[in-house]
Design an enzyme around this catalytic site. Structure first.
Site, PDB file in Angstrom:
ATOM      1  N   LYS A   1     -35.472  29.617  42.490  1.00 15.47           N
ATOM      2  CA  LYS A   1     -35.729  30.462  43.658  1.00 15.47           C
ATOM      3  C   LYS A   1     -37.004  29.957  44.317  1.00 15.47           C
ATOM      4  CE  LYS A   1     -36.466  35.155  45.244  1.00 15.47           C
ATOM      5  NZ  LYS A   1     -36.467  36.575  44.893  1.00 15.47           N
TER       6      LYS A   1
ATOM      7  N   LYS B   1     -31.522  29.394  45.400  1.00 19.26           N
ATOM      8  CA  LYS B   1     -31.787  30.279  46.536  1.00 19.26           C
ATOM      9  C   LYS B   1     -33.011  29.800  47.279  1.00 19.26           C
ATOM     10  CE  LYS B   1     -33.200  34.962  47.394  1.00 19.26           C
ATOM     11  NZ  LYS B   1     -33.761  36.155  46.837  1.00 19.26           N
TER      12      LYS B   1
HETATM   13  C1  PBG Z   1     -36.341  40.383  45.424  1.00 22.10           C
HETATM   14  C2  PBG Z   1     -35.399  39.584  46.231  1.00 22.10           C
HETATM   15  C3  PBG Z   1     -35.614  38.928  47.457  1.00 22.10           C
HETATM   16  C4  PBG Z   1     -34.376  38.459  47.868  1.00 22.10           C
HETATM   17  C5  PBG Z   1     -33.450  38.780  46.871  1.00 22.10           C
HETATM   18  N1  PBG Z   1     -34.092  39.461  45.863  1.00 22.10           N
HETATM   19  C6  PBG Z   1     -36.829  38.823  48.295  1.00 22.10           C
HETATM   20  C7  PBG Z   1     -37.999  38.068  47.811  1.00 22.10           C
HETATM   21  O1  PBG Z   1     -37.991  37.403  46.779  1.00 22.10           O
HETATM   22  O2  PBG Z   1     -39.019  38.189  48.479  1.00 22.10           O
HETATM   23  C8  PBG Z   1     -34.108  37.743  49.171  1.00 22.10           C
HETATM   24  C9  PBG Z   1     -32.692  37.797  49.658  1.00 22.10           C
HETATM   25  C10 PBG Z   1     -32.494  37.458  51.092  1.00 22.10           C
HETATM   26  O3  PBG Z   1     -33.406  37.003  51.816  1.00 22.10           O
HETATM   27  O4  PBG Z   1     -31.364  37.643  51.566  1.00 22.10           O
HETATM   28  N2  PBG Z   1     -37.086  39.738  44.494  1.00 22.10           N
END
Ligand code: PBG
Length: 339
Positions: free
Chosen positions: A200, A261
């Site tokens: 991520k 992601k």
């Molecule tokens: C929470 C989370 C996030 C997303 C999914 N789970 C936001 C972040 O990490 O700030 C982002 C998903 C998206 O942008 O569609 N930890």
């Protein structure tokens, strides 16, 4: 010069719709889609300004209807993101493991209504704590790892108790997959799977999501420093090798599915994980990717259907078995209509 004696003419394999379909290497199906839904306590669905076409769904009146529509289109997997009311946010984010929290109630209601629906959850503290960080922030601004993992385990177990099928830690703390696996097993949830957000990245493309949940990092103060971004725990977009290190750890720790992601700008990372493990790989076409496509379509710059299906094909071609996408319902309908 006219080419002569060309023994190999790739265009022969593209000469008709039938031939093109016969040789198509990547085929989209709604079976691979996971639809992310936002849920809130109010009575009405509330449109999300930065994500046209997506709502914060009303727990009481909108969520089940929306999921019914997804299922009718062939999408039978959802991931649930609750919007925590501000008055329930605390420094340690303990609402994350409230057995009657919005997330837990949503999971239960979904599973009671649709027993064969595959329900994924999000494990991280950012929608629940006052700092807007995935972990607990100490007053000197350090996002604490091991203390956070302790709470994430409680969050995961409470989601499993509510009936979740797949626990998805999105927090990027070290060691959380193994700790959550152990915590689930200790409570008898050996059948509950873990989809780890393995790679991520610290991405600008999460902006609209943070609007939807009001979960962006908050400004700190003199007494309590709060990091302005998530660079201390999410990965540097410049890095490739690091995803292999994260993947090796998650696999050892017992992940069932590994995620990349965002998706569209990280196709090389999807391919890297696909080639380095036998586990299923998922990819998250995140909020910013969705909003860009929506905006370009609304401006008339792109044909929405064609651009969206191309983006989803690219993600699958790169090696994603599963795709999380806000376009799940539309794409499923477009696929059903055929081409
Ligand atoms: C929470 C989370 C996030 C997303 C999914 N789970 C936001 C972040 O990490 O700030 C982002 C998903 C998206 O942008 O569609 N930890």
């Amino acid at each position: 010069m006219v080419p002569q004696d060309l023994p190999s003419r790739p265009r022969r394999n593209r000469r008709s719709p039938t031939v093109r379909k016969a040789f198509r290497e990547t085929i989209l199906t709604p079976d691979n889609f996971i639809y992310p839904i936002f849920v809130h306590e109010g009575d009405e669905n509330i449109p999300i300004g930065s994500m046209p076409g997506q709502d914060r769904l009303s727990f009481k009146n909108g969520m089940i209807k929306q999921v019914r529509e997804a299922r009718a289109a062939g999408v039978n997997q959802v991931v649930v993101f609750p919007k925590t009311p501000d008055n329930l946010k605390t420094a340690c984010g303990k609402e994350a493991f409230n057995p009657n929290g919005l997330a837990q109630r949503s999971i239960s209601l979904l599973k009671d209504t649709f027993p064969d629906l595959e329900v994924y959850t999000d494990v991280a503290l950012d929608p629940y704590n006052t700092m807007g960080h995935d972990g607990m922030v100490r007053s000197d601004g350090v996002v604490m790892n091991d203390e956070t993992v302790y709470y994430l385990c409680q969050q995961a177990v409470s989601q499993a108790r509510a009936g979740a099928d797949v626990i998805s830690p999105s927090d990027m703390m070290d060691g959380r997959v193994g700790a959550i696996r152990q915590a689930l097993d200790d409570e008898g949830f050996t059948n509950v799977a873990i989809m780890s957000y393995t790679a991520k990245y610290n991405s600008a493309y999460y902006g609209p999501f943070r609007d939807a949940l009001a979960s962006a990092p908050r400004p700190g103060s003199e007494d309590w420093k709060i990091p302005k971004d998530k660079a201390e725990y999410q990965m540097d977009p410049a890095n490739y090798r690091e995803c292999l290190r994260e993947a090796a750890l998650d696999e050892q720790e017992g992940a069932d599915i590994m995620m990349v992601k965002p998706a569209g700008a990280y196709l090389d990372i999807i391919r890297a994980l696909r080639d380095s493990t036998t586990l299923p790989i998922s990819a998250y076409q995140v909020s910013g990717e969705y909003s860009m496509l929506k905006a370009a379509a609304a401006a008339g710059y792109l044909n929405e259907r064609d651009a969206v299906l191309e983006s989803l094909i690219a993600i699958k071609r790169a090696g994603a078995d599963l795709t999380l996408t806000y376009y799940a319902i539309d794409a499923a309908k477009w696929i059903q209509e055929g081409n």
